[in-house]
Scaffold this motif. Structure first.
Motif, PDB file in Angstrom:
ATOM      1  N   ALA A   4       0.835  -1.207   0.000  1.00 11.32           N
ATOM      2  CA  ALA A   4       0.000   0.000   0.000  1.00 11.32           C
ATOM      3  C   ALA A   4       0.870   1.257   0.000  1.00 11.32           C
ATOM      4  CB  ALA A   4      -0.933  -0.003   1.206  1.00 11.32           C
TER       5      ALA A   4
ATOM      6  N   ASN B  96       2.344   1.684  -3.438  1.00 10.83           N
ATOM      7  CA  ASN B  96       1.315   2.173  -4.356  1.00 10.83           C
ATOM      8  C   ASN B  96       0.994   3.647  -4.116  1.00 10.83           C
ATOM      9  OD1 ASN B  96       1.115  -0.262  -5.696  1.00 10.83           O
ATOM     10  ND2 ASN B  96      -0.557  -1.008  -4.405  1.00 10.83           N
ATOM     11  N   ASP B  97       1.020   4.067  -2.848  1.00  8.87           N
ATOM     12  CA  ASP B  97       0.801   5.486  -2.550  1.00  8.87           C
ATOM     13  C   ASP B  97       1.914   6.350  -3.142  1.00  8.87           C
ATOM     14  OD1 ASP B  97      -1.560   4.934  -1.195  1.00  8.87           O
ATOM     15  OD2 ASP B  97      -0.612   4.997   0.796  1.00  8.87           O
TER      16      ASP B  97
END
Length: 183
Positions: A138, A141-142
């Motif tokens: 995550a 991906n951020d």
């Protein structure tokens, strides 16, 4: 003669593990400018780097890799361009315990990509063992969403093998031409 262009710089905010990472992989005791922190401690940290950390690591081919760490405080950012000049690689360390880790990482990547436009970049996330809810995928991906497509790994700055692996990831990405790339 040593090639001082073999320069790698660890960057990140206070408490991210820059000095610890440098100490863990150095072949010689690092030069350090650690000073006592003011009354405002961060994560129980009693000292902070006020100028730079410096050491070397001998590479497999016998060349020296010159390793630097710069202070994370904005008021000490005058050191950043001096140390980053000519750097072949920048490792951004991010403390997983920080609620601002994504903001810090993006700010460091933006700032240092201007200071070292030809450098390769990698991100190491420290202290993730203290945050069971932290998800590396995550976070990666951020960063991609913010325009940063680069290697991102968890690392324990106290463990030489893990820091060495992060350095090798950065050096490998350098040889395949990976620099900060927009998503």
């Amino acid at each position: 003669m040593d090639n001082y262009q073999n320069k790698l710089v660890f960057v990140g905010h206070v408490g991210a593990g820059k000095t610890t990472a440098i100490r863990s992989i150095s072949d010689v005791p690092p030069v350090s400018t650690e000073m006592p922190m003011s009354s405002e401690q961060i994560d129980g940290k009693l000292t902070t780097t006020v100028a730079l950390d410096y050491s070397t690591v001998e590479l497999d081919d016998g060349e020296l890799l010159h390793i630097y760490g710069v202070p994370g405080q904005k008021y000490l950012d005058f050191m950043w361009p001096m140390v980053c000049h000519g750097a072949m690689g920048i490792i951004v360390l991010v403390n997983a315990c920080s609620p601002q880790k994504l903001t810090y990482a993006a700010l460091m990547l933006e700032e240092f990509s201007k200071l070292a436009p030809h450098a390769s970049f990698a991100v190491g996330v420290t202290r993730s063992d203290l945050v069971p809810s932290f998800r590396l995928d995550a976070f990666r991906n951020d960063l991609i969403t913010k325009g940063f497509r680069l290697p991102v790994v968890k690392v324990d700055a106290r463990e030489p093998e893990q820091v060495d692996f992060l350095v090798k990831i950065l050096l490998s990405s350098r040889f395949v031409g990976s620099q900060i790339a927009s998503a």
